[in-house]
Write a protein that holds these residues in place. Sequence first.
Motif, PDB file in Angstrom:
ATOM      1  N   PRO A 122       0.787  -1.236   0.000  1.00 17.64           N
ATOM      2  CA  PRO A 122       0.000   0.000   0.000  1.00 17.64           C
ATOM      3  C   PRO A 122       0.815   1.279   0.000  1.00 17.64           C
ATOM      4  CG  PRO A 122       0.035  -0.956   2.191  1.00 17.64           C
ATOM      5  CD  PRO A 122       0.727  -1.937   1.289  1.00 17.64           C
ATOM      6  N   ASP A 123       2.080   1.233   0.433  1.00 16.03           N
ATOM      7  CA  ASP A 123       2.828   2.493   0.561  1.00 16.03           C
ATOM      8  C   ASP A 123       4.045   2.506  -0.352  1.00 16.03           C
ATOM      9  OD1 ASP A 123       5.453   1.979   2.502  1.00 16.03           O
ATOM     10  OD2 ASP A 123       3.823   0.547   2.801  1.00 16.03           O
ATOM     11  N   ALA A 124       4.429   3.710  -0.749  1.00 14.10           N
ATOM     12  CA  ALA A 124       5.501   3.884  -1.731  1.00 14.10           C
ATOM     13  C   ALA A 124       6.835   3.360  -1.232  1.00 14.10           C
ATOM     14  CB  ALA A 124       5.625   5.363  -2.097  1.00 14.10           C
ATOM     15  N   LEU A 125       7.132   3.524   0.051  1.00 14.25           N
ATOM     16  CA  LEU A 125       8.419   3.091   0.575  1.00 14.25           C
ATOM     17  C   LEU A 125       8.582   1.580   0.439  1.00 14.25           C
ATOM     18  CD1 LEU A 125      11.034   3.856   1.953  1.00 14.25           C
ATOM     19  CD2 LEU A 125       9.864   3.719   4.159  1.00 14.25           C
ATOM     20  N   THR A 126       7.537   0.830   0.758  1.00 14.07           N
ATOM     21  CA  THR A 126       7.594  -0.629   0.628  1.00 14.07           C
ATOM     22  C   THR A 126       7.677  -1.041  -0.833  1.00 14.07           C
ATOM     23  OG1 THR A 126       6.272  -0.831   2.646  1.00 14.07           O
ATOM     24  CG2 THR A 126       6.440  -2.773   1.263  1.00 14.07           C
ATOM     25  N   GLN A 127       6.955  -0.350  -1.696  1.00 12.82           N
ATOM     26  CA  GLN A 127       7.008  -0.632  -3.133  1.00 12.82           C
ATOM     27  C   GLN A 127       8.419  -0.427  -3.675  1.00 12.82           C
ATOM     28  OE1 GLN A 127       4.184   2.143  -4.688  1.00 12.82           O
ATOM     29  NE2 GLN A 127       2.438   1.205  -3.631  1.00 12.82           N
ATOM     30  N   LEU A 128       9.028   0.699  -3.315  1.00  6.56           N
ATOM     31  CA  LEU A 128      10.361   1.018  -3.822  1.00  6.56           C
ATOM     32  C   LEU A 128      11.412   0.056  -3.280  1.00  6.56           C
ATOM     33  CD1 LEU A 128      10.070   4.875  -3.631  1.00  6.56           C
ATOM     34  CD2 LEU A 128      10.651   3.592  -5.694  1.00  6.56           C
ATOM     35  N   THR A 129      11.265  -0.357  -2.024  1.00  9.25           N
ATOM     36  CA  THR A 129      12.200  -1.319  -1.454  1.00  9.25           C
ATOM     37  C   THR A 129      12.148  -2.631  -2.231  1.00  9.25           C
ATOM     38  OG1 THR A 129      12.021  -0.337   0.746  1.00  9.25           O
ATOM     39  CG2 THR A 129      12.812  -2.599   0.636  1.00  9.25           C
TER      40      THR A 129
END
Length: 279
Positions: A122-129
Amino acid sequence: MTNPTTYPNGDANSRRDEVKQACTILYEALPALDAVRLQSDLQSLVGPCDGEWAAPSNSGLPLTAGLVRWGPHRVAMLAINAPVKEEILARTVVVSPMPEDLRQGMMAHKATIRLLYVGDAPDALTQLTALYSVAMALLMRAGLGVVNERAALGQPAELVLNYLAQLGGNTPPLELWVGVVTFRRENEGPAHQYLMRTYGMEQFGLPELAVYMSDRSAADDCYHLLLNIGLYLIEGGPSLKMGAGHTAEFKKSTYLFTEMPGKDPEFASPTGVFLLVEV
Protein backbone atom coordinates in the motif's frame (compact mmCIF):
# COMPACT_ATOMS: atom_id res chain seq x y z
CA MET A 1 3.13 6.52 -12.31
CA THR A 2 -0.39 5.30 -12.85
CA ASN A 3 -0.04 3.48 -16.14
CA PRO A 4 -1.56 0.01 -16.50
CA THR A 5 0.57 -2.82 -17.81
CA THR A 6 0.05 -6.42 -18.78
CA TYR A 7 2.77 -8.93 -18.04
CA PRO A 8 2.62 -12.23 -19.91
CA ASN A 9 3.54 -15.39 -18.04
CA GLY A 10 1.79 -17.84 -20.25
CA ASP A 11 -0.93 -18.97 -17.84
CA ALA A 12 -4.32 -18.00 -16.47
CA ASN A 13 -2.74 -15.87 -13.77
CA SER A 14 -1.84 -13.13 -16.25
CA ARG A 15 -3.48 -9.90 -15.13
CA ARG A 16 -3.61 -6.20 -15.78
CA ASP A 17 -2.19 -3.98 -13.07
CA GLU A 18 -1.33 -0.40 -12.29
CA VAL A 19 2.34 0.54 -12.46
CA LYS A 20 3.11 2.20 -9.13
CA GLN A 21 6.90 2.55 -9.35
CA ALA A 22 9.50 2.06 -12.07
CA CYS A 23 13.21 2.16 -12.79
CA THR A 24 15.50 1.04 -15.60
CA ILE A 25 18.78 -0.88 -15.46
CA LEU A 26 21.36 -0.05 -18.13
CA TYR A 27 23.64 -2.66 -19.72
CA GLU A 28 26.38 -2.76 -22.30
CA ALA A 29 24.62 -5.93 -23.50
CA LEU A 30 21.70 -7.85 -22.02
CA PRO A 31 22.71 -10.61 -19.60
CA ALA A 32 21.35 -14.13 -20.03
CA LEU A 33 17.69 -14.08 -18.99
CA ASP A 34 18.05 -16.99 -16.59
CA ALA A 35 14.98 -17.25 -14.34
CA VAL A 36 16.55 -19.85 -12.03
CA ARG A 37 19.59 -17.71 -11.35
CA LEU A 38 17.49 -14.57 -10.91
CA GLN A 39 15.24 -16.35 -8.43
CA SER A 40 18.27 -17.60 -6.49
CA ASP A 41 19.90 -14.15 -6.39
CA LEU A 42 16.68 -12.44 -5.35
CA GLN A 43 15.87 -15.08 -2.75
CA SER A 44 19.06 -14.15 -0.90
CA LEU A 45 17.65 -10.61 -0.57
CA VAL A 46 13.91 -11.11 0.04
CA GLY A 47 13.39 -14.76 0.96
CA PRO A 48 11.17 -17.25 -0.92
CA CYS A 49 10.09 -15.90 -4.31
CA ASP A 50 9.14 -16.99 -7.83
CA GLY A 51 10.63 -15.71 -11.06
CA GLU A 52 10.13 -16.36 -14.75
CA TRP A 53 10.95 -15.04 -18.19
CA ALA A 54 8.56 -15.48 -21.09
CA ALA A 55 9.65 -16.65 -24.53
CA PRO A 56 11.16 -13.84 -26.62
CA SER A 57 8.55 -11.61 -28.22
CA ASN A 58 7.36 -12.60 -31.70
CA SER A 59 6.16 -9.06 -32.35
CA GLY A 60 9.37 -8.13 -34.13
CA LEU A 61 10.40 -5.91 -31.21
CA PRO A 62 13.65 -6.69 -29.35
CA LEU A 63 11.73 -7.32 -26.11
CA THR A 64 11.34 -10.16 -23.59
CA ALA A 65 8.97 -9.94 -20.62
CA GLY A 66 9.36 -11.50 -17.19
CA LEU A 67 7.91 -11.42 -13.69
CA VAL A 68 9.08 -11.92 -10.12
CA ARG A 69 6.74 -12.18 -7.13
CA TRP A 70 6.81 -12.74 -3.40
CA GLY A 71 4.31 -11.87 -0.70
CA PRO A 72 2.23 -8.91 -1.93
CA HIS A 73 4.92 -7.89 -4.41
CA ARG A 74 4.98 -8.31 -8.18
CA VAL A 75 7.64 -6.73 -10.35
CA ALA A 76 7.28 -6.95 -14.13
CA MET A 77 10.49 -6.96 -16.17
CA LEU A 78 10.95 -5.84 -19.76
CA ALA A 79 14.33 -6.76 -21.25
CA ILE A 80 14.97 -4.57 -24.30
CA ASN A 81 17.89 -4.77 -26.73
CA ALA A 82 17.91 -1.02 -27.24
CA PRO A 83 19.04 2.05 -25.28
CA VAL A 84 16.68 4.50 -23.60
CA LYS A 85 15.89 7.78 -25.34
CA GLU A 86 18.41 10.61 -25.23
CA GLU A 87 15.89 12.96 -23.58
CA ILE A 88 15.54 10.49 -20.67
CA LEU A 89 19.32 10.36 -20.24
CA ALA A 90 19.41 14.17 -20.31
CA ARG A 91 16.96 14.32 -17.38
CA THR A 92 18.73 11.63 -15.35
CA VAL A 93 22.29 10.53 -16.08
CA VAL A 94 23.45 13.90 -17.42
CA VAL A 95 22.29 15.91 -14.38
CA SER A 96 23.28 13.41 -11.67
CA PRO A 97 26.63 13.73 -9.87
CA MET A 98 29.06 10.88 -10.58
CA PRO A 99 32.61 10.36 -11.91
CA GLU A 100 32.73 11.27 -15.56
CA ASP A 101 34.00 7.86 -16.71
CA LEU A 102 30.99 6.16 -15.11
CA ARG A 103 28.65 8.74 -16.66
CA GLN A 104 30.10 8.06 -20.11
CA GLY A 105 29.71 4.32 -19.57
CA MET A 106 26.04 4.73 -18.69
CA MET A 107 25.46 7.08 -21.62
CA ALA A 108 26.94 4.49 -24.00
CA HIS A 109 24.69 1.62 -22.86
CA LYS A 110 23.11 -0.58 -25.55
CA ALA A 111 20.39 -2.51 -23.67
CA THR A 112 18.05 -2.16 -20.71
CA ILE A 113 15.80 -4.03 -18.31
CA ARG A 114 12.80 -1.94 -17.32
CA LEU A 115 11.29 -2.80 -13.91
CA LEU A 116 7.65 -1.98 -13.10
CA TYR A 117 6.19 -2.43 -9.63
CA VAL A 118 2.66 -3.79 -10.09
CA GLY A 119 2.18 -5.41 -6.67
CA ASP A 120 -0.18 -4.70 -3.83
CA ALA A 121 1.97 -3.07 -1.14
CA PRO A 122 0.00 0.00 0.00
CA ASP A 123 2.83 2.49 0.56
CA ALA A 124 5.50 3.88 -1.73
CA LEU A 125 8.42 3.09 0.58
CA THR A 126 7.59 -0.63 0.63
CA GLN A 127 7.01 -0.63 -3.13
CA LEU A 128 10.36 1.02 -3.82
CA THR A 129 12.20 -1.32 -1.45
CA ALA A 130 10.79 -4.30 -3.34
CA LEU A 131 11.51 -2.74 -6.75
CA TYR A 132 15.12 -2.00 -5.89
CA SER A 133 15.65 -5.45 -4.41
CA VAL A 134 14.98 -6.80 -7.92
CA ALA A 135 17.12 -4.05 -9.44
CA MET A 136 20.08 -4.96 -7.25
CA ALA A 137 19.77 -8.66 -8.08
CA LEU A 138 19.86 -7.76 -11.78
CA LEU A 139 22.64 -5.19 -11.40
CA MET A 140 24.94 -7.97 -10.25
CA ARG A 141 24.83 -9.27 -13.86
CA ALA A 142 27.24 -6.61 -15.21
CA GLY A 143 24.73 -3.77 -14.95
CA LEU A 144 26.11 -0.28 -15.59
CA GLY A 145 23.64 1.58 -13.39
CA VAL A 146 20.03 2.52 -12.70
CA VAL A 147 17.86 5.31 -14.10
CA ASN A 148 14.85 6.61 -12.16
CA GLU A 149 13.03 9.19 -14.27
CA ARG A 150 10.63 10.18 -11.52
CA ALA A 151 13.55 11.19 -9.33
CA ALA A 152 15.57 12.79 -12.18
CA LEU A 153 18.27 10.37 -11.09
CA GLY A 154 20.91 8.23 -12.74
CA GLN A 155 23.27 6.22 -10.54
CA PRO A 156 26.18 3.89 -11.38
CA ALA A 157 25.95 0.29 -10.20
CA GLU A 158 28.59 0.58 -7.48
CA LEU A 159 26.68 3.42 -5.80
CA VAL A 160 23.32 1.62 -5.95
CA LEU A 161 24.77 -1.60 -4.56
CA ASN A 162 26.35 0.39 -1.74
CA TYR A 163 22.85 0.89 -0.31
CA LEU A 164 21.93 -2.81 -0.40
CA ALA A 165 22.34 -3.28 3.36
CA GLN A 166 19.91 -0.42 4.05
CA LEU A 167 17.01 -1.82 2.01
CA GLY A 168 14.18 -2.67 4.38
CA GLY A 169 16.04 -1.21 7.36
CA ASN A 170 14.91 1.34 9.92
CA THR A 171 16.47 4.19 7.93
CA PRO A 172 15.50 3.88 4.26
CA PRO A 173 18.13 4.87 1.66
CA LEU A 174 16.28 7.93 0.36
CA GLU A 175 19.26 8.66 -1.90
CA LEU A 176 18.09 5.82 -4.17
CA TRP A 177 14.67 7.34 -4.80
CA VAL A 178 15.01 11.11 -4.50
CA GLY A 179 17.39 13.07 -6.69
CA VAL A 180 18.42 16.72 -6.62
CA VAL A 181 19.02 19.11 -9.50
CA THR A 182 20.80 22.47 -9.28
CA PHE A 183 19.74 25.50 -11.34
CA ARG A 184 21.40 28.88 -11.73
CA ARG A 185 18.80 31.54 -10.96
CA GLU A 186 19.10 35.11 -12.23
CA ASN A 187 15.59 36.51 -11.85
CA GLU A 188 13.95 34.50 -9.05
CA GLY A 189 14.89 34.57 -5.39
CA PRO A 190 18.23 35.97 -4.23
CA ALA A 191 20.04 37.42 -7.23
CA HIS A 192 22.69 35.27 -8.92
CA GLN A 193 22.24 32.35 -6.52
CA TYR A 194 21.83 28.67 -7.27
CA LEU A 195 18.63 26.80 -6.56
CA MET A 196 18.84 23.15 -5.53
CA ARG A 197 15.59 21.17 -5.50
CA THR A 198 14.49 17.58 -5.10
CA TYR A 199 12.67 15.29 -7.49
CA GLY A 200 10.92 12.16 -6.21
CA MET A 201 9.30 13.32 -2.97
CA GLU A 202 5.97 13.45 -4.82
CA GLN A 203 5.91 9.63 -5.05
CA PHE A 204 5.49 9.65 -1.27
CA GLY A 205 2.64 12.16 -1.57
CA LEU A 206 4.89 14.91 -0.20
CA PRO A 207 6.01 18.30 -1.55
CA GLU A 208 9.42 18.68 -3.14
CA LEU A 209 12.01 20.69 -1.22
CA ALA A 210 14.33 23.43 -2.43
CA VAL A 211 17.04 25.70 -1.06
CA TYR A 212 19.14 28.56 -2.45
CA MET A 213 22.94 28.58 -2.19
CA SER A 214 25.36 31.32 -3.13
CA ASP A 215 28.13 29.01 -4.29
CA ARG A 216 28.33 25.48 -5.68
CA SER A 217 30.83 24.63 -2.94
CA ALA A 218 27.81 24.42 -0.61
CA ALA A 219 26.16 21.74 -2.77
CA ASP A 220 27.01 18.80 -0.50
CA ASP A 221 25.64 20.56 2.58
CA CYS A 222 22.46 21.55 0.75
CA TYR A 223 22.03 18.03 -0.60
CA HIS A 224 22.19 16.54 2.89
CA LEU A 225 19.86 19.23 4.22
CA LEU A 226 17.19 18.43 1.62
CA LEU A 227 17.43 14.66 1.99
CA ASN A 228 17.49 14.69 5.77
CA ILE A 229 14.43 16.92 5.99
CA GLY A 230 12.80 14.78 3.31
CA LEU A 231 13.49 11.67 5.40
CA TYR A 232 12.01 13.43 8.43
CA LEU A 233 8.81 14.08 6.45
CA ILE A 234 8.58 10.49 5.26
CA GLU A 235 9.24 8.96 8.67
CA GLY A 236 6.72 11.35 10.23
CA GLY A 237 3.94 9.73 8.22
CA PRO A 238 0.48 11.16 7.48
CA SER A 239 0.19 12.63 10.97
CA LEU A 240 3.04 15.07 10.23
CA LYS A 241 1.44 17.95 8.36
CA MET A 242 4.09 20.36 7.11
CA GLY A 243 3.30 23.45 5.10
CA ALA A 244 4.27 27.07 4.58
CA GLY A 245 5.10 28.64 7.94
CA HIS A 246 6.24 25.40 9.59
CA THR A 247 9.87 24.88 10.59
CA ALA A 248 12.32 21.96 10.74
CA GLU A 249 15.65 21.58 12.54
CA PHE A 250 18.87 20.32 10.98
CA LYS A 251 22.39 20.54 12.45
CA LYS A 252 21.38 23.13 15.07
CA SER A 253 19.80 25.36 12.41
CA THR A 254 16.13 26.13 11.92
CA TYR A 255 14.59 26.20 8.44
CA LEU A 256 11.28 27.81 7.56
CA PHE A 257 9.03 26.25 4.90
CA THR A 258 8.04 29.00 2.45
CA GLU A 259 6.18 29.15 -0.86
CA MET A 260 8.33 29.22 -3.97
CA PRO A 261 8.49 32.60 -5.74
CA GLY A 262 7.15 32.72 -9.28
CA LYS A 263 5.69 30.04 -11.55
CA ASP A 264 8.84 28.92 -13.36
CA PRO A 265 8.61 25.31 -14.69
CA GLU A 266 11.68 24.52 -12.56
CA PHE A 267 9.45 25.04 -9.52
CA ALA A 268 6.67 22.74 -10.74
CA SER A 269 5.59 19.54 -9.00
CA PRO A 270 2.28 17.64 -8.64
CA THR A 271 2.57 18.03 -4.86
CA GLY A 272 4.13 21.53 -4.78
CA VAL A 273 7.61 22.76 -3.89
CA PHE A 274 8.61 24.37 -0.60
CA LEU A 275 11.64 26.63 -0.28
CA LEU A 276 13.67 26.15 2.91
CA VAL A 277 14.96 29.40 4.40
CA GLU A 278 17.28 29.43 7.39
CA VAL A 279 15.94 31.62 10.20
